[in-house]
Design a protein around this motif. Structure first.
Motif, PDB file in Angstrom:
ATOM      1  N   GLU A 120      39.930   3.316  61.622  1.00 32.97           N
ATOM      2  CA  GLU A 120      38.943   2.527  60.875  1.00 32.97           C
ATOM      3  C   GLU A 120      37.633   2.385  61.641  1.00 32.97           C
ATOM      4  O   GLU A 120      36.587   2.156  61.055  1.00 32.97           O
ATOM      5  CB  GLU A 120      39.511   1.135  60.574  1.00 32.97           C
ATOM      6  CG  GLU A 120      40.615   1.110  59.541  1.00 32.97           C
ATOM      7  CD  GLU A 120      40.116   1.425  58.141  1.00 32.97           C
ATOM      8  OE1 GLU A 120      38.903   1.299  57.894  1.00 32.97           O
ATOM      9  OE2 GLU A 120      40.949   1.805  57.298  1.00 32.97           O
ATOM     10  N   ALA A 121      37.681   2.545  62.969  1.00 33.38           N
ATOM     11  CA  ALA A 121      36.494   2.283  63.784  1.00 33.38           C
ATOM     12  C   ALA A 121      35.767   3.522  64.256  1.00 33.38           C
ATOM     13  O   ALA A 121      34.582   3.444  64.598  1.00 33.38           O
ATOM     14  CB  ALA A 121      36.890   1.441  65.004  1.00 33.38           C
TER      15      ALA A 121
ATOM     16  N   GLU B 216      36.364  -1.865  70.891  1.00 33.03           N
ATOM     17  CA  GLU B 216      36.043  -3.249  70.558  1.00 33.03           C
ATOM     18  C   GLU B 216      34.748  -3.692  71.221  1.00 33.03           C
ATOM     19  O   GLU B 216      33.966  -4.440  70.633  1.00 33.03           O
ATOM     20  CB  GLU B 216      37.195  -4.168  70.968  1.00 33.03           C
ATOM     21  CG  GLU B 216      38.473  -3.916  70.166  1.00 33.03           C
ATOM     22  CD  GLU B 216      39.580  -4.893  70.527  1.00 33.03           C
ATOM     23  OE1 GLU B 216      39.621  -5.338  71.698  1.00 33.03           O
ATOM     24  OE2 GLU B 216      40.403  -5.199  69.646  1.00 33.03           O
TER      25      GLU B 216
ATOM     26  N   PRO C 142      27.571   0.074  68.196  1.00 33.47           N
ATOM     27  CA  PRO C 142      28.169   0.591  66.961  1.00 33.47           C
ATOM     28  C   PRO C 142      27.216   1.583  66.277  1.00 33.47           C
ATOM     29  O   PRO C 142      26.008   1.344  66.186  1.00 33.47           O
ATOM     30  CB  PRO C 142      28.363  -0.661  66.110  1.00 33.47           C
ATOM     31  CG  PRO C 142      28.521  -1.764  67.116  1.00 33.47           C
ATOM     32  CD  PRO C 142      27.599  -1.398  68.250  1.00 33.47           C
TER      33      PRO C 142
ATOM     34  N   TRP D 105      31.315   6.321  66.803  1.00 32.44           N
ATOM     35  CA  TRP D 105      31.838   4.954  66.769  1.00 32.44           C
ATOM     36  C   TRP D 105      31.241   4.266  65.545  1.00 32.44           C
ATOM     37  O   TRP D 105      30.253   3.559  65.630  1.00 32.44           O
ATOM     38  CB  TRP D 105      31.488   4.232  68.062  1.00 32.44           C
ATOM     39  CG  TRP D 105      32.073   2.844  68.146  1.00 32.44           C
ATOM     40  CD1 TRP D 105      33.187   2.372  67.545  1.00 32.44           C
ATOM     41  CD2 TRP D 105      31.546   1.749  68.897  1.00 32.44           C
ATOM     42  NE1 TRP D 105      33.405   1.057  67.858  1.00 32.44           N
ATOM     43  CE2 TRP D 105      32.425   0.649  68.684  1.00 32.44           C
ATOM     44  CE3 TRP D 105      30.441   1.584  69.728  1.00 32.44           C
ATOM     45  CZ2 TRP D 105      32.197  -0.590  69.281  1.00 32.44           C
ATOM     46  CZ3 TRP D 105      30.219   0.344  70.324  1.00 32.44           C
ATOM     47  CH2 TRP D 105      31.086  -0.739  70.107  1.00 32.44           C
TER      48      TRP D 105
ATOM     49  N   ALA E 178      32.533   2.961  61.370  1.00 31.56           N
ATOM     50  CA  ALA E 178      33.472   2.918  60.255  1.00 31.56           C
ATOM     51  C   ALA E 178      33.008   3.812  59.115  1.00 31.56           C
ATOM     52  O   ALA E 178      33.819   4.461  58.448  1.00 31.56           O
ATOM     53  CB  ALA E 178      33.637   1.476  59.769  1.00 31.56           C
TER      54      ALA E 178
END
Length: 421
Positions: free
Chosen positions: A183-184, A277, A327, A398, A400
């Motif tokens: 998902e990431a 994360e 991200p 990185w 979604a």
């Protein structure tokens, strides 16, 4: 739900059950016939198309009693568009030719090819519900392919357009899937020349909260280089799976290469860990080209720290470098066969061209594996003849959004009689 809908769903459930029940004993070469048998009662004629190792053409799996069509190029064809974008695509019929759906076949998110679903006997082959059911069947076929394809030679032979060298055969068996996603994030890699690769290799682990990355380039060409790459890869993988960090992984590769080879054989490499994360990247560079950090359509920096001698040289002074990612960042790892590729006139492919093309393709909304496929083919086309060195690329996104682009979805594209879409 109407009575007709119930009948339709029962038919599709029976098709899936036929596939699952018979898959326990099916051979790789028999899968296409099994899928045809399962889908026949639905009024469908399915044809499975698999991508070749070059990732240039799609090849139909033969079914006894049918004429097998010739290859379809990925570039410049409507089925190729479905493969490249990982979308289901409808091509309208013309004259006596029925319309048909081209539906992606993936295992996880690794692209295997397509299934061409041609409705027969007046079956209504349009509508969202219909293609959703086709995608369900194609998804099952993708997982079956991933399970059984190495149990025979038929699929391997179909995907090859020429013989593979011993070194390439060895290395391909050591590698993970070309693409995996969570998902990431998405990790995708490509290896060229696919039939004669020598010392290049890669590995990765993609978990919910982190990724481990490895790109290798063993000195030389041929089987000796392939063996060195396989030894280093196995040593690093075994050490990583024992719960040890980057320092110990690099030192394990040193020890394995020194133990197995008496001719001072070494390999350059980048070993990295990315926390999905926090964005914390830790890496070691063993004499390898510096990874590229890309953000917002431009190069942020080359990651040039964490230097040590190549793997296979007894170098205890390993320093683990750190970098912070944001991200949406892209991390590009590569071997020197990419940037050192030369045109007829001697012009190097170079880092600037590599960055520009990566961002241009990725910025167009293409899935990450398609970005690498096009990039690898551009490197190949840049060279005036056979490549002088192996060329490996690994792209980590990185994001979604980037991950979801690698998952099959549906988009209807209807072609008119003139072939326009």
């Amino acid at each position: 739900m109407t009575a007709m809908d119930t009948v339709v769903d029962v038919g599709w459930c029976q098709a899936l059950r036929t596939l699952l029940d018979r898959a326990h004993l099916v051979t790789p070469s028999g899968l296409a016939a099994l899928v045809a048998e399962a889908a026949g009662p639905l009024g469908l004629r399915p044809t499975i198309w698999l991508i070749d190792y070059e990732q240039t053409s799609l090849h139909a799996m033969p079914v006894a009693g049918r004429e097998t069509p010739g290859p379809i190029p990925v570039d410049g064809s409507l089925p190729g568009r479905a493969f490249a974008s990982v979308v289901s695509l409808y091509v309208g019929g013309s004259g006596t030719q029925a319309g048909r759906w081209w539906v992606p076949v993936v295992n996880g998110t690794e692209r295997f090819g397509l299934i061409e679903f041609t409705p027969v006997d007046g079956t209504d082959g349009q509508g969202r519900d219909f293609v959703t059911r086709c995608e369900l069947l194609a998804g099952l076929v993708g997982h079956l392919l991933g399970t059984i394809m190495t149990g025979g030679d038929g699929i391997e032979q179909l995907r090859r357009t020429r013989p593979m060298s011993v070194a390439a055969e060895l290395l391909w068996r050591q590698l993970p899937p070309l693409t995996s996603s969570t998902e990431a994030a998405v990790v995708t890699a490509i290896l060229q020349p696919c039939y004669d690769v020598g010392g290049d290799g890669f590995d990765y682990v993609l978990e919910n909260t982190g990724a481990c990355l490895l790109v290798l380039d063993a000195m030389g060409r041929g089987l000796g280089a392939g063996l060195a790459c396989a030894v280093a890869l196995a040593a690093i993988r075994a050490t990583r799976r024992a719960g040890r960090g980057l320092y110990d992984q690099a030192r394990a590769a040193d020890a394995a290469l020194l133990d197995q080879f008496q001719d001072a054989r070494f390999a350059t490499a980048v070993l990295a860990e990315l926390d999905l994360e926090t964005g914390r990247l830790r890496y070691v560079n063993a004499g390898h080209p510096a990874p590229l950090l890309l953000r917002g359509g431009r190069l942020v920096r080359q990651l040039s720290d964490g230097r040590r001698m190549p793997l296979g040289v007894d170098d205890p002074s390993v320093e683990v470098a750190e970098e912070s990612l944001e991200p949406g960042d892209r991390l590009l790892l590569y071997t020197d066969g990419v940037t050192e590729a030369r045109a007829d006139g001697g012009e190097r492919f170079g880092v600037d061209r590599l960055v520009d093309l990566t961002e241009r393709h990725a910025g167009s909304g293409l899935p990450a594996p398609e970005t690498l496929r096009r990039l690898a083919h551009t490197v190949t086309a840049h060279q005036g003849g056979p490549p002088a060195d192996d060329a490996t690329l690994m792209l980590v996104e990185w994001s979604a959004t980037a991950s979801h682009r690698t998952v099959p979805g549906a988009r209807q594209v209807i072609r008119d009689d003139e072939g326009r879409s």
